[in-house]
Scaffold this motif. Structure first.
Motif, PDB file in Angstrom:
ATOM      1  N   ILE A   1     -34.687   8.509  33.476  1.00 52.32           N
ATOM      2  CA  ILE A   1     -35.227   9.834  33.792  1.00 52.32           C
ATOM      3  C   ILE A   1     -36.436   9.781  34.723  1.00 52.32           C
ATOM      4  O   ILE A   1     -36.918  10.839  35.163  1.00 52.32           O
ATOM      5  N   LEU A   2     -36.909   8.579  35.056  1.00 52.58           N
ATOM      6  CA  LEU A   2     -37.944   8.489  36.080  1.00 52.58           C
ATOM      7  C   LEU A   2     -37.434   8.998  37.420  1.00 52.58           C
ATOM      8  O   LEU A   2     -38.222   9.398  38.280  1.00 52.58           O
TER       9      LEU A   2
ATOM     10  N   PHE B   1     -30.317  15.318  28.405  1.00 54.67           N
ATOM     11  CA  PHE B   1     -31.602  15.511  29.082  1.00 54.67           C
ATOM     12  C   PHE B   1     -31.935  16.998  29.193  1.00 54.67           C
ATOM     13  O   PHE B   1     -33.080  17.406  28.968  1.00 54.67           O
ATOM     14  N   ASN B   2     -30.937  17.812  29.514  1.00 54.21           N
ATOM     15  CA  ASN B   2     -31.158  19.256  29.603  1.00 54.21           C
ATOM     16  C   ASN B   2     -31.517  19.836  28.237  1.00 54.21           C
ATOM     17  O   ASN B   2     -32.412  20.696  28.125  1.00 54.21           O
TER      18      ASN B   2
ATOM     19  N   HIS C   1     -38.769  14.999  35.007  1.00 58.46           N
ATOM     20  CA  HIS C   1     -39.018  14.960  33.570  1.00 58.46           C
ATOM     21  C   HIS C   1     -40.434  15.453  33.244  1.00 58.46           C
ATOM     22  O   HIS C   1     -41.322  15.433  34.105  1.00 58.46           O
ATOM     23  N   PRO C   2     -40.686  15.864  31.983  1.00 57.88           N
ATOM     24  CA  PRO C   2     -41.992  16.422  31.616  1.00 57.88           C
ATOM     25  C   PRO C   2     -42.967  15.441  30.975  1.00 57.88           C
ATOM     26  O   PRO C   2     -44.077  15.836  30.618  1.00 57.88           O
ATOM     27  N   PHE C   3     -42.596  14.174  30.814  1.00 55.99           N
ATOM     28  CA  PHE C   3     -43.378  13.275  29.967  1.00 55.99           C
ATOM     29  C   PHE C   3     -44.539  12.640  30.725  1.00 55.99           C
ATOM     30  O   PHE C   3     -44.371  12.135  31.835  1.00 55.99           O
ATOM     31  N   GLU C   4     -45.697  12.635  30.089  1.00 57.84           N
ATOM     32  CA  GLU C   4     -46.863  11.959  30.640  1.00 57.84           C
ATOM     33  C   GLU C   4     -46.900  10.493  30.237  1.00 57.84           C
ATOM     34  O   GLU C   4     -47.526   9.675  30.914  1.00 57.84           O
TER      35      GLU C   4
ATOM     36  N   ARG D   1     -42.942  10.565  42.214  1.00 58.93           N
ATOM     37  CA  ARG D   1     -44.340  10.934  42.459  1.00 58.93           C
ATOM     38  C   ARG D   1     -45.109  11.364  41.221  1.00 58.93           C
ATOM     39  O   ARG D   1     -46.319  11.514  41.277  1.00 58.93           O
ATOM     40  N   LYS D   2     -44.444  11.603  40.113  1.00 55.61           N
ATOM     41  CA  LYS D   2     -45.131  12.076  38.915  1.00 55.61           C
ATOM     42  C   LYS D   2     -45.955  10.954  38.293  1.00 55.61           C
ATOM     43  O   LYS D   2     -45.475   9.840  38.120  1.00 55.61           O
TER      44      LYS D   2
END
Length: 269
Positions: free
Chosen positions: A173-174, A137-138, A178-181, A207-208
């Motif tokens: 990763i939720l 992930f990193n 994480h950076p994914f939209e 919250r993302k």
């Protein structure tokens, strides 16, 4: 007559040159030496129709590139060229160099449960073949995405495509930053470690805003029920825009193609 022939040759050459520069769907390989994985890793890139550095593009990140990249890059290229989705850069992440690397990268623990619900001992899942997900992930979020953004014109809209273990990774990763939209989760291995993905999501303060397209099939029953539990948990989170599809007549692998086609039309317009 000679002048007409020369004009025709020039016109044909110009046409072929244009075709070769704006229509070809080629693959480009990059390599990164990762400090998180302590090894050199490759990734593959396919650019959209008529790619230009003056335009910023969304990026689709795809696991299992050694199997799926040629398929997905061609579909995304065609859909983008025909304005069915946004023109997108496709980045493939292959697992072809090291034995057991896929299981190591895409899981965050050593499961003591198999996909059918039966218990297993430490000879099945151990530190040599699973549990390296945090390091991967990193690498993905801090090194790979940064390298893609350095080489190409991107707009910070990232989609992640994961199947099986890759779907488990997308669900896990939720609970991380994480950076994914957009995350596509195809027949995910939510059974792994007896549904730890579900428990982590329950315990997290997620919250993302994210769009999730999740697909699954019926066998085995334990596998299906864990996915359905995960779906019910996702529905409790207002920040998640969820679409699901159940493929009752498909198998674990055969649902992949339609999952991508239907999902990318819904999430990348």
């Amino acid at each position: 007559m000679k002048r007409v022939v020369l004009i025709l040759i020039f016109s044909l050459t110009k046409f072929l040159f244009a075709q070769g520069t704006i229509c070809i769907n080629q693959s480009i390989e990059h390599k990164i030496h990762s400090k998180y994985l302590n090894e050199e890793r490759s990734y593959w890139v396919s650019l959209p129709f008529n790619y230009s550095d003056s335009i910023k593009y969304p990026v689709i990140y795809l696991f299992d590139a050694e199997w799926r990249f040629d398929l997905i890059k061609s579909i995304a290229f065609d859909l983008g060229a025909n304005r069915k989705i946004q023109n997108s850069i496709v980045v493939g992440i292959p697992y072809v160099e090291v034995e057991n690397k896929r299981g190591m990268d895409l899981t965050f623990s050593q499961s003591r449960t198999e996909y059918d619900g039966n218990p297993v001992d430490s000879t099945w899942y151990n530190s040599s073949n699973s549990g390296g997900g945090q390091n991967f992930f990193n690498y993905l979020t801090k090194e790979l995405i940064a390298d893609v953004n350095k080489h190409y014109s991107t707009n910070n809209h990232e989609t992640l495509i994961g199947h099986s273990y890759g779907g488990y990774f997308g669900g896990y990763i939720l609970s991380l930053n994480h950076p994914f939209e957009v995350i596509h989760i195809y027949d995910p291995s939510i059974w792994f470690s007896n549904g730890e993905v579900i428990n982590r999501l329950k315990e997290s303060d997620y919250r993302k805003d994210v769009k999730i397209h999740l697909t699954y099939q019926p066998k085995p029953e334990f596998h299906r029920k864990k996915i359905e539990e995960f779906i019910e948990e996702l529905k409790q989170h207002q920040n998640v825009t969820l679409s699901t599809m159940f493929y009752g007549a498909d198998t674990h692998n055969s649902l992949f193609l339609d999952s991508f086609y239907q999902g990318i039309l819904k999430t990348n317009k």
